[in-house]
Scaffold this motif. Structure first.
Motif, mmCIF file in Angstrom:
data_model
loop_
_atom_site.group_PDB
_atom_site.id
_atom_site.type_symbol
_atom_site.label_atom_id
_atom_site.label_comp_id
_atom_site.label_asym_id
_atom_site.label_seq_id
_atom_site.Cartn_x
_atom_site.Cartn_y
_atom_site.Cartn_z
ATOM 1 N N PRO A 206 0.831 -1.215 0.000
ATOM 2 C CA PRO A 206 0.000 0.000 0.000
ATOM 3 C C PRO A 206 0.859 1.257 0.000
ATOM 4 O O PRO A 206 1.894 1.306 0.669
ATOM 5 C CB PRO A 206 -0.805 -0.131 1.299
ATOM 6 N N PRO A 207 0.447 2.288 -0.747
ATOM 7 C CA PRO A 207 1.216 3.539 -0.761
ATOM 8 C C PRO A 207 1.192 4.203 0.605
ATOM 9 O O PRO A 207 0.252 4.038 1.389
ATOM 10 C CB PRO A 207 0.487 4.390 -1.814
ATOM 11 N N ALA A 208 2.244 4.953 0.897
ATOM 12 C CA ALA A 208 2.349 5.639 2.181
ATOM 13 C C ALA A 208 1.240 6.674 2.331
ATOM 14 O O ALA A 208 0.832 7.317 1.355
ATOM 15 C CB ALA A 208 3.713 6.317 2.299
ATOM 16 N N ALA A 209 0.744 6.810 3.554
ATOM 17 C CA ALA A 209 -0.284 7.819 3.824
ATOM 18 C C ALA A 209 0.329 9.215 3.746
ATOM 19 O O ALA A 209 1.481 9.432 4.139
ATOM 20 C CB ALA A 209 -0.883 7.581 5.208
ATOM 21 N N HIS A 210 -0.453 10.152 3.223
ATOM 22 C CA HIS A 210 0.043 11.530 3.152
ATOM 23 C C HIS A 210 -1.142 12.478 3.203
ATOM 24 O O HIS A 210 -2.273 12.119 2.853
ATOM 25 C CB HIS A 210 0.854 11.754 1.888
ATOM 26 N N ASP A 211 -0.872 13.676 3.629
ATOM 27 C CA ASP A 211 -1.886 14.723 3.747
ATOM 28 C C ASP A 211 -1.831 15.585 2.492
ATOM 29 O O ASP A 211 -0.816 16.226 2.227
ATOM 30 C CB ASP A 211 -1.626 15.563 5.000
ATOM 31 N N ASP A 212 -2.922 15.585 1.719
ATOM 32 C CA ASP A 212 -2.931 16.368 0.481
ATOM 33 C C ASP A 212 -2.760 17.861 0.742
ATOM 34 O O ASP A 212 -2.354 18.607 -0.160
ATOM 35 C CB ASP A 212 -4.233 16.126 -0.286
#
Length: 270
Positions: A206-212
């Motif tokens: 899964p791609p790393a979580a990030h804040d748009d």
């Protein structure tokens, strides 16, 4: 210098001179020029020169070599004479050569074979030898640029040989399907299969979580790759959706090529 002995006191001496290329649509001509000098070969005979070329480091096959014309042996001839040995290399082969060279000199292993015709009195009118050729990096780079190698990026995504039902194997097959669709001119099918390959691989990694809303410069490397992944997935998600926004999307071959290449690069990274 490489000497090919055909009988006691009889040989053909070959000295590498230069390399040349001629561009074609998807396949190109590679030519090696040798200077040939017969020693003790009977006048009136004809030397048929052929061979093969491989990469020196890996012994990987490049192609068979054929002379542009036979070498006539003449008592009155002036030697050495030029002999041009040519083969055909494809765009994928060119990419492989560049990957193997990795910015250094190009080193080639040349198998040379000579068959003498019209010399029945000789014991063994056919023989062979090997030559090692080094092409200086800047010289080869100039040739490679003419063939478009500087815009060729080799991408190899391993397809697992284990469980054919694994997510990794399914993702690999979807990517292969995308490449076939691209070759067949089915741009939208290529985009769809590339997106499905990315979906399958997301379940493995899964791609790393990030804040748009977070400033891009504050994201770490994993988050920046996640942003790239999301952008590629969004770009590929118009194929076959036909919703209010994407109904008018029309992917052409160049669009599909960009998307398939991006997905392949992302899968290659993991």
């Amino acid at each position: 210098m490489t000497s090919i002995f055909l009988a006691p006191g009889a040989q053909l001496r070959l000295v590498f001179d230069e390399i040349g290329v001629e561009a074609g649509p998807g396949a190109h001509r590679l030519a090696l020029r040798y200077q040939a000098t017969p020693v003790g070969l009977p006048p009136g005979s004809v030397a048929l020169i052929s061979g093969a070329v491989r990469l020196q480091h890996t012994l990987s096959w490049i192609g068979a070599l054929q002379a542009d014309q036979p070498l006539l042996i003449s008592a009155a001839g002036v030697y050495p004479r030029s002999v041009l040995l040519g083969t055909t290399i494809s765009d994928p082969q060119l990419a492989g050569i560049e990957a193997d060279r990795n910015g250094s000199d190009l080193e080639l292993l040349i198998d040379l074979k000579v068959t003498l015709v019209g010399a029945a009195s000789m014991d063994y009118p056919a023989s062979d030898a090997q030559d090692w050729v080094r092409i200086r990096g800047p010289i080869w780079a100039a040739h490679a640029e003419r063939l478009g190698a500087l815009v060729t990026v080799p991408l190899m995504v391993p397809l697992p040989l284990g469980d054919p039902d694994s997510l990794r194997a399914q993702a690999g097959r979807r990517l292969q399907s995308a490449v076939r669709a691209l070759a067949d001119g089915r741009a939208e099918d290529a985009v769809r299969d590339a997106r499905l390959a990315l979906d399958l691989y997301d379940r493995l990694d899964p791609p790393a979580a990030h804040d748009d809303q977070r400033a891009p410069r504050q994201r770490d490397l994993a988050q920046r790759f996640a942003v790239l992944r999301n952008a590629v997935h969004s770009l590929a998600s118009g194929a076959h959706h036909d919703d209010a926004v994407t109904a008018d999307f029309r992917y052409d071959r160049r669009d599909a090529s960009v998307i398939v290449t991006c997905v392949a690069a992302l899968l290659q990274r993991h």
